[in-house]
Scaffold this motif. Structure first.
Motif, PDB file in Angstrom:
ATOM      1  N   ALA A 150       0.793  -1.187  -0.009  1.00  0.00           N
ATOM      2  CA  ALA A 150      -0.089   0.036   0.009  1.00  0.00           C
ATOM      3  C   ALA A 150       0.833   1.373   0.137  1.00  0.00           C
ATOM      4  O   ALA A 150       0.383   2.303  -0.615  1.00  0.00           O
ATOM      5  N   GLN A 151       2.006   0.896   0.298  1.00  0.00           N
ATOM      6  CA  GLN A 151       3.013   2.348   0.502  1.00  0.00           C
ATOM      7  C   GLN A 151       3.520   2.556  -0.953  1.00  0.00           C
ATOM      8  O   GLN A 151       3.984   3.805  -1.207  1.00  0.00           O
ATOM      9  N   LEU A 152       2.938   1.987  -1.917  1.00  0.00           N
ATOM     10  CA  LEU A 152       3.453   2.269  -3.435  1.00  0.00           C
ATOM     11  C   LEU A 152       2.414   2.567  -4.019  1.00  0.00           C
ATOM     12  O   LEU A 152       2.623   2.652  -5.425  1.00  0.00           O
ATOM     13  N   VAL A 153       1.112   2.889  -3.510  1.00  0.00           N
ATOM     14  CA  VAL A 153      -0.010   3.108  -4.173  1.00  0.00           C
ATOM     15  C   VAL A 153      -0.269   4.668  -3.911  1.00  0.00           C
ATOM     16  O   VAL A 153      -0.435   5.101  -2.894  1.00  0.00           O
ATOM     17  N   ALA A 154      -0.929   5.144  -4.878  1.00  0.00           N
ATOM     18  CA  ALA A 154      -1.538   6.698  -4.931  1.00  0.00           C
ATOM     19  C   ALA A 154      -3.021   6.343  -4.947  1.00  0.00           C
ATOM     20  O   ALA A 154      -3.552   5.864  -6.061  1.00  0.00           O
ATOM     21  N   PRO A 155      -3.735   6.027  -3.543  1.00  0.00           N
ATOM     22  CA  PRO A 155      -4.935   5.593  -3.746  1.00  0.00           C
ATOM     23  C   PRO A 155      -6.187   6.787  -4.523  1.00  0.00           C
ATOM     24  O   PRO A 155      -5.874   7.931  -4.387  1.00  0.00           O
ATOM     25  N   ASN A 156      -7.095   6.159  -4.876  1.00  0.00           N
ATOM     26  CA  ASN A 156      -8.203   6.812  -5.583  1.00  0.00           C
ATOM     27  C   ASN A 156      -7.702   7.742  -6.768  1.00  0.00           C
ATOM     28  O   ASN A 156      -8.479   8.592  -7.034  1.00  0.00           O
ATOM     29  N   GLU A 157      -6.824   7.297  -7.188  1.00  0.00           N
ATOM     30  CA  GLU A 157      -6.450   8.057  -8.619  1.00  0.00           C
ATOM     31  C   GLU A 157      -7.232   8.099  -9.693  1.00  0.00           C
ATOM     32  O   GLU A 157      -7.521   8.830 -10.378  1.00  0.00           O
ATOM     33  N   TYR A 158      -7.972   6.838  -9.903  1.00  0.00           N
ATOM     34  CA  TYR A 158      -8.844   6.785 -10.875  1.00  0.00           C
ATOM     35  C   TYR A 158      -9.942   7.793 -10.680  1.00  0.00           C
ATOM     36  O   TYR A 158     -10.227   8.546 -11.685  1.00  0.00           O
ATOM     37  N   ASP A 159     -10.334   7.802  -9.334  1.00  0.00           N
ATOM     38  CA  ASP A 159     -11.602   8.960  -9.288  1.00  0.00           C
ATOM     39  C   ASP A 159     -10.971  10.174  -9.327  1.00  0.00           C
ATOM     40  O   ASP A 159     -11.823  11.216  -9.853  1.00  0.00           O
TER      41      ASP A 159
ATOM     42  N   ALA B 201      -5.124  -4.360 -11.537  1.00  0.00           N
ATOM     43  CA  ALA B 201      -4.288  -4.586 -10.437  1.00  0.00           C
ATOM     44  C   ALA B 201      -5.043  -5.017  -9.022  1.00  0.00           C
ATOM     45  O   ALA B 201      -5.942  -4.013  -8.630  1.00  0.00           O
ATOM     46  N   LEU B 202      -4.924  -6.198  -8.729  1.00  0.00           N
ATOM     47  CA  LEU B 202      -5.733  -6.373  -7.156  1.00  0.00           C
ATOM     48  C   LEU B 202      -4.900  -5.554  -6.180  1.00  0.00           C
ATOM     49  O   LEU B 202      -4.603  -6.322  -5.093  1.00  0.00           O
ATOM     50  N   ARG B 203      -4.724  -4.322  -6.143  1.00  0.00           N
ATOM     51  CA  ARG B 203      -4.293  -3.641  -5.104  1.00  0.00           C
ATOM     52  C   ARG B 203      -5.319  -3.217  -3.920  1.00  0.00           C
ATOM     53  O   ARG B 203      -6.388  -3.251  -4.248  1.00  0.00           O
ATOM     54  N   LEU B 204      -4.697  -2.992  -2.669  1.00  0.00           N
ATOM     55  CA  LEU B 204      -5.490  -2.573  -1.623  1.00  0.00           C
ATOM     56  C   LEU B 204      -6.702  -3.622  -1.425  1.00  0.00           C
ATOM     57  O   LEU B 204      -8.046  -3.222  -1.178  1.00  0.00           O
ATOM     58  N   PHE B 205      -6.535  -4.657  -1.687  1.00  0.00           N
ATOM     59  CA  PHE B 205      -7.401  -5.847  -1.693  1.00  0.00           C
ATOM     60  C   PHE B 205      -8.185  -6.331  -0.539  1.00  0.00           C
ATOM     61  O   PHE B 205      -9.442  -6.348  -0.443  1.00  0.00           O
ATOM     62  N   HIS B 206      -7.641  -6.584   0.442  1.00  0.00           N
ATOM     63  CA  HIS B 206      -8.299  -6.771   1.724  1.00  0.00           C
ATOM     64  C   HIS B 206      -9.048  -5.610   2.498  1.00  0.00           C
ATOM     65  O   HIS B 206      -9.988  -6.102   2.926  1.00  0.00           O
ATOM     66  N   THR B 207      -8.598  -4.289   2.407  1.00  0.00           N
ATOM     67  CA  THR B 207      -9.280  -3.281   2.711  1.00  0.00           C
ATOM     68  C   THR B 207     -10.798  -3.259   1.908  1.00  0.00           C
ATOM     69  O   THR B 207     -11.953  -2.984   2.430  1.00  0.00           O
ATOM     70  N   GLU B 208     -10.551  -3.601   0.587  1.00  0.00           N
ATOM     71  CA  GLU B 208     -12.023  -3.560  -0.139  1.00  0.00           C
ATOM     72  C   GLU B 208     -12.783  -4.769   0.073  1.00  0.00           C
ATOM     73  O   GLU B 208     -13.779  -4.618   0.079  1.00  0.00           O
TER      74      GLU B 208
END
Length: 441
Positions: A123-132, A178-185
């Protein structure tokens, strides 16, 4: 059917109120366009003709969960260091598979602890909510999606002058997952599951499906999925689903609003034209057992009692679904249907209505009622069936039929002022695997 003399050849229909232009890319991707110059915006659907009906029986809820993941980005959207992140995601995927196959609870806890650790590092390698954020940057409104039995649909309402940036964003979005941030979703989806389990309407709905479709995914599995399957997800199965069904020959771009159709087709070819066609797995199912006598189920809940009756009817390859709108209107239209006049207006019941389900493989007609104080469910059922018998025998004013037809046409005309309703009408035809040109002809 006519052919346009413009730069591209379109399928069209005479006297079509939506003036839909249909174009098919070389890879099978359908593009449906309805021009509406009333406002400088475009309502869009990207529709995939696959939903929970295609969920593997051992991993139900997969299509819906994957819909959530399509907002998490790709190797380019939301990725800060994809090379490094992808290595984490591969390890996490394998651990989830091991978690599914392990029976020992201590081992499962140990595996999940490792999943949690790696997920936090990834998760430290992700820019969250970038699509939105990217969708918002082009002025998109109503960015959303939904999954149902035969479809997964992604919605946006964009300014007309941002058409190319929308195409560029969406073509990247659907290129990979990309199945990132999977367990939180997963926690979000499971919370959604928990919220609906105690709803009386949901319980009755599921019971009706099981009774009508005991050997079909319509009745044997739900879109939200089973609790055990949500607790034991498979990254491998989700990727398989994406790679199998999210292919151009199973998708459609549907747009209504202020745009040049030639420009839309040019951009569709530019941004989606290199998507690779793939053969879809054939969907097959057993014929449902004949229903020769009423199937009765008692469902207990927390709300006031009600009765719901349903009949199974034919597929979109029959005339049944196309007659249901008319039948529903004759029974119930909130004004002059048989149920309206004889039951609701006469206060024979607390309230009553008719409803329909229209799917590709089957359709259904339903009648619903809440009894008055002191009235039994059996008495409510009798009153509903009396209205159906009146319809069957043709014991209603001839003017009612004409009025229902006119009302259907009027509601269509009113709804077609809105881009979203135009898209919805086209989308329905595509998702039911019924040619729009056939539906409107």
């Amino acid at each position: 059917m006519s052919v346009s003399a413009e730069a591209y050849s379109y399928e069209t229909i005479e006297n079509d109120p939506l003036k839909v232009k249909q174009y098919t890319l070389a890879n099978g991707l359908k593009v449906f366009m309805s021009i509406n110059k009333e406002e400088p915006r475009i309502y869009t659907n990207i529709s995939v003709r696959s939903g929970s009906k295609q969920d593997p029986a051992e991993t139900t809820g997969l299509a819906h969960y994957m819909e959530h993941m399509l907002f998490k980005g790709t190797s380019k959207i939301g990725a800060m260091d994809w090379d490094k992140e992808s290595q984490y995601l591969e390890k996490i995927a394998d651990l989830y598979e091991a978690h599914r196959q392990t029976q020992n609870e201590e081992e499962r806890k140990s595996i999940y602890t490792e999943i949690d650790r790696l997920s936090n590092e990834a998760a430290q390698l992700v820019a969250p909510n970038e699509y939105d954020k990217l969708a918002g940057s082009i002025g998109a409104k109503g960015t959303n999606a939904y999954t149902w039995v035969e479809q997964t649909v992604y919605l946006n309402d964009i300014p007309s002058n941002e058409l190319e940036r929308w195409f560029k964003l969406e073509s990247e979005r659907f290129r990979m997952m990309a199945l990132r941030l999977f367990h939180t979703e997963l926690e979000t989806v499971y919370e959604e599951f928990n919220m609906i389990q105690d709803k009386d309407f949901r319980k009755v709905n599921n019971a009706i499906r099981q009774a009508l479709f005991p050997k079909h995914p319509y009745g044997t599995q739900t879109t939200i999925g089973k609790a055990d399957h949500l607790k034991n997800p498979s990254h491998h199965k989700i990727q398989w689903y994406f790679q199998t069904y999210y292919v151009p020959n199973n998708m459609a771009l549907i747009l209504a609003g202020d745009f040049d159709p030639d420009e839309v087709v040019r951009l569709a070819n530019k941004y989606f034209g290199d998507y690779q066609t793939s053969e879809l797995p054939p969907f097959s199912f057993e014929s449902q057992p004949e229903i020769t006598s009423p199937v009765r189920k008692d469902i207990y809940g927390q709300e006031a009692a009600f009765v719901d009756l349903a009949w199974r009817l034919g597929s979109t390859q029959t005339t049944d679904p196309f007659m249901l709108t008319l039948v529903n209107g004759l029974l119930y239209n909130s004004q002059a249907g048989l149920i309206d006049i004889n039951l609701n207006q006469q206060q024979q019941l607390l309230d009553a209505e008719a409803w329909t389900w229209i799917y590709a493989d089957y359709s259904a007609l339903g009648l619903f009622a809440r009894p008055r104080v002191g009235q039994t469910l059996e008495e409510a059922e009798v009153l509903l069936l009396q209205q159906l018998d009146l319809l069957r025998k043709g014991q209603f004013e001839e003017s009612l039929l004409e009025a229902v037809v006119r009302d259907i046409k009027l509601q269509e005309i009113k709804s077609y002022r809105h881009n979203s309703h135009r898209v919805g009408a086209i989308n329905t035809a595509f998702l039911l695997a019924v040619s729009y040109t056939h539906l409107r002809a």
